[in-house]
Design a protein around this motif. Structure first.
Motif, PDB file in Angstrom:
ATOM      1  N   ARG A 126      52.201  17.526 169.385  1.00 37.54           N
ATOM      2  CA  ARG A 126      52.985  17.077 168.241  1.00 37.54           C
ATOM      3  C   ARG A 126      53.975  15.728 168.528  1.00 37.54           C
ATOM      4  N   LEU A 127      54.096  15.508 169.809  1.00 34.95           N
ATOM      5  CA  LEU A 127      54.152  14.341 169.895  1.00 34.95           C
ATOM      6  C   LEU A 127      53.006  13.172 169.516  1.00 34.95           C
ATOM      7  N   ARG A 128      52.176  13.139 171.079  1.00 37.82           N
ATOM      8  CA  ARG A 128      50.457  12.411 170.289  1.00 37.82           C
ATOM      9  C   ARG A 128      50.505  12.246 169.263  1.00 37.82           C
ATOM     10  N   TYR A 129      50.952  12.487 167.807  1.00 41.97           N
ATOM     11  CA  TYR A 129      49.923  12.659 166.697  1.00 41.97           C
ATOM     12  C   TYR A 129      51.261  12.749 166.195  1.00 41.97           C
ATOM     13  N   GLU A 130      52.219  12.725 165.927  1.00 40.79           N
ATOM     14  CA  GLU A 130      53.672  11.666 164.848  1.00 40.79           C
ATOM     15  C   GLU A 130      53.310  10.299 166.015  1.00 40.79           C
ATOM     16  N   LYS A 131      53.659   9.775 167.000  1.00 46.59           N
ATOM     17  CA  LYS A 131      53.822   9.038 167.325  1.00 46.59           C
ATOM     18  C   LYS A 131      52.053   8.041 167.309  1.00 46.59           C
ATOM     19  N   ASP A 132      50.877   8.349 168.010  1.00 47.50           N
ATOM     20  CA  ASP A 132      49.858   7.725 168.437  1.00 47.50           C
ATOM     21  C   ASP A 132      49.156   8.123 166.724  1.00 47.50           C
ATOM     22  N   TYR A 133      49.037   8.915 165.974  1.00 48.69           N
ATOM     23  CA  TYR A 133      48.782   9.060 164.896  1.00 48.69           C
ATOM     24  C   TYR A 133      49.449   8.849 163.238  1.00 48.69           C
ATOM     25  N   GLU A 134      50.081   9.432 163.512  1.00 52.03           N
ATOM     26  CA  GLU A 134      50.891   9.383 161.920  1.00 52.03           C
ATOM     27  C   GLU A 134      51.549   8.622 161.966  1.00 52.03           C
ATOM     28  N   SER A 135      52.764   7.587 162.478  1.00 55.13           N
ATOM     29  CA  SER A 135      53.831   6.967 162.219  1.00 55.13           C
ATOM     30  C   SER A 135      52.999   5.312 162.460  1.00 55.13           C
ATOM     31  N   SER A 136      51.861   5.654 163.934  1.00 61.03           N
ATOM     32  CA  SER A 136      51.575   4.465 163.047  1.00 61.03           C
ATOM     33  C   SER A 136      50.837   3.925 162.011  1.00 61.03           C
ATOM     34  N   LEU A 137      49.601   4.751 161.064  1.00 57.02           N
ATOM     35  CA  LEU A 137      48.778   4.340 160.269  1.00 57.02           C
ATOM     36  C   LEU A 137      49.962   5.007 158.675  1.00 57.02           C
ATOM     37  N   TYR A 138      51.006   5.564 158.601  1.00 59.36           N
ATOM     38  CA  TYR A 138      52.183   5.913 157.411  1.00 59.36           C
ATOM     39  C   TYR A 138      53.480   4.991 157.900  1.00 59.36           C
ATOM     40  N   GLU A 139      53.334   4.634 159.309  1.00 57.62           N
ATOM     41  CA  GLU A 139      55.073   4.194 158.848  1.00 57.62           C
ATOM     42  C   GLU A 139      54.640   2.118 158.979  1.00 57.62           C
ATOM     43  N   GLN A 140      54.184   1.944 160.124  1.00 56.42           N
ATOM     44  CA  GLN A 140      53.732   0.833 160.464  1.00 56.42           C
ATOM     45  C   GLN A 140      52.379  -0.024 159.850  1.00 56.42           C
ATOM     46  N   GLY A 141      51.701   0.967 159.128  1.00 57.40           N
ATOM     47  CA  GLY A 141      50.414   0.264 158.693  1.00 57.40           C
ATOM     48  C   GLY A 141      48.851   0.153 159.722  1.00 57.40           C
ATOM     49  N   SER A 142      49.316   0.126 160.945  1.00 51.17           N
ATOM     50  CA  SER A 142      48.766  -0.173 162.266  1.00 51.17           C
ATOM     51  C   SER A 142      47.147   0.553 162.043  1.00 51.17           C
ATOM     52  N   LEU A 143      45.811  -0.092 161.717  1.00 58.58           N
ATOM     53  CA  LEU A 143      45.060   1.058 161.659  1.00 58.58           C
ATOM     54  C   LEU A 143      44.427   1.084 162.987  1.00 58.58           C
ATOM     55  N   PRO A 144      44.205   2.108 163.764  1.00 60.35           N
ATOM     56  CA  PRO A 144      43.540   2.713 164.711  1.00 60.35           C
ATOM     57  C   PRO A 144      42.562   1.743 165.842  1.00 60.35           C
ATOM     58  N   ASP A 145      42.773   1.400 167.036  1.00 61.03           N
ATOM     59  CA  ASP A 145      41.602   0.722 167.821  1.00 61.03           C
ATOM     60  C   ASP A 145      40.302   1.428 168.099  1.00 61.03           C
ATOM     61  N   VAL A 146      39.519   1.299 168.095  1.00 57.46           N
ATOM     62  CA  VAL A 146      37.933   2.007 168.738  1.00 57.46           C
ATOM     63  C   VAL A 146      39.054   2.853 169.177  1.00 57.46           C
ATOM     64  N   THR A 147      38.090   4.121 169.300  1.00 55.91           N
ATOM     65  CA  THR A 147      38.336   5.338 170.284  1.00 55.91           C
ATOM     66  C   THR A 147      37.654   5.111 171.387  1.00 55.91           C
TER      67      THR A 147
END
Length: 399
Positions: free
Chosen positions: A139-160
């Motif tokens: 719950r915490l990791r998806y909200e912080k590292d996935y959903e919030s980063s992409l949907y709120e900050q508009g940042s694309l993730p780093d390479v896995t």
């Protein structure tokens, strides 16, 4: 219910009676209390070095057990291999392991972020399902590292980052419950879903592929994400404003990624020389927004997915057949033949997680970001819904 289970965190195989328990850490009626310490299983398998209360063996077929050290009754059930806390009623409800794999930079992390967002919002309303993180870490990791980063900050993730030293990264584990009462029945069906975001390098070389053997072996179904812009016939079709990815090495090309997956699955399944792989595979071509201008106006990829509370088989087959035609145009027709020869069930999909080409990147200051148009996914849930309909977890409307 099958007696053999797979852990949704480390993908180890075990019998239900082998499930272990962890002391809840409270003072028992006898006044005893256990002290926390580093759990060697959690540390060695999952890299979790936190202090934990003791784990102990008991009859895993039951939902609770009494700690032999302090006499406290606990309901915390553990995987006997990695000692991760198992979801509620694990072993009593279906566990659906969906393996998400693909070549480097095919967009797996963005895909899983948008897919889960769609599951918890649009799909939950359409199908009458509840999708929840099965543990605090998810719950915490998806909200912080996935959903919030992409949907709120508009940042694309780093390479896995690739898995190393045989240690698996923590997957995202969700509970999926569908209210069958909407369909005139009298029950709620529950499943446990586990998503593990593999690095592209983990499918490039045979030694790193083996690190994910348990993951693929435990999977009920597979989503293979491929980048059409790595296909010779597709690259010249994109517009001048689209930044093409660096041409992949031979090992990262779609046909070679599929070949390694086929080889690994055949070795694991022990299939006869005449048999086919029984795991259903959804082969999805990402980044279709870059090729929308090349599609005919009546392309089913451009059509809005049906909004009924069931999976529309006719609509899905229309997309499948259209992608088959596109593969020949992209000089990748052999992919469809390979799938047909080796798999009992496969389906082709075309999708875009973002819906628009990212901005920034090469020749621009700063990292690449979501387009100012926002996130407008195109058929991103189709592969997942097809697999869930094959499992019988959601109803299917046959055309």
């Amino acid at each position: 219910m099958a007696t053999t289970l797979y852990c949704p965190y480390c993908y180890d195989r075990f019998a239900e009676r082998k499930i272990e328990f962890r002391c809840a850490g409270r003072v028992s009626v006898t006044g005893k209390v256990c002290k926390p310490k580093v759990d060697r299983n959690a540390r060695d398998v999952m890299g979790d070095g936190q202090l934990r209360f003791p784990a102990f063996e008991a009859d895993g077929r039951k939902l609770n057990a009494t700690c032999p050290h302090c006499d406290l009754v606990t309901f915390i059930r553990l995987c006997p291999n990695c000692h991760s806390a198992l979801p509620n009623y694990f072993g009593k409800v279906d566990s659906r392991m969906i393996a998400l794999i693909g070549a480097k930079e095919s967009g797996k992390t963005i895909f899983i972020t948008v897919l889960l967002h769609e599951m918890m919002h649009r799909i939950s309303r359409q199908f009458g399902v509840a999708v929840l993180g099965a543990d605090d870490d998810t719950r915490l990791r998806y909200e912080k590292d996935y959903e919030s980063s992409l949907y709120e900050q508009g940042s694309l993730p780093d390479v896995t980052r690739s898995a190393s030293a045989g240690r698996l990264r923590q997957p995202l584990v969700f509970s999926f419950a569908i209210d069958r009462r909407r369909l005139g029945r009298t029950r709620v069906d529950r499943s446990v879903l586990s998503f593990f975001d593999t690095a592209g390098e983990d499918l490039t070389h045979s030694d790193s592929v083996e690190l994910n053997t348990r993951y693929l072996a435990s999977a009920d179904g597979i989503i293979l994400l491929l980048d059409p812009l790595q296909m010779r016939g597709a690259r010249p079709l994109v517009g001048d404003d689209t930044e093409l990815p660096v041409r992949a090495d031979a090992g990262d090309r779609p046909e070679h990624v599929l070949g390694r997956v086929v080889g690994l699955l055949e070795r694991m399944s022990g299939a006869s020389r005449r048999g086919k792989i029984k795991k259903p595979i959804a082969v999805a071509f990402s980044k279709m927004d870059t090729l929308l201008g090349t599609l005919p106006e009546d392309s089913p990829i451009l059509a809005e997915p049906p909004g009924d509370a069931c999976f529309d088989e006719a609509d899905s087959l229309a997309v499948h057949r259209h992608v088959e035609q596109l593969l020949h145009k992209w000089q990748g027709g052999g992919l469809s033949e390979t799938l047909g020869v080796h798999f009992e069930k496969y389906r082709l999909f075309g999708l875009s997680a973002l819906g628009n080409n990212p901005v920034g990147g090469a020749g621009d200051d700063g990292p690449r970001r979501v387009s100012h148009h926002g996130i407008q996914p195109i058929r991103v849930a189709d592969p997942f819904l097809w697999l869930m309909s094959e499992f019988g977890a959601i109803p299917k409307k046959r055309g």
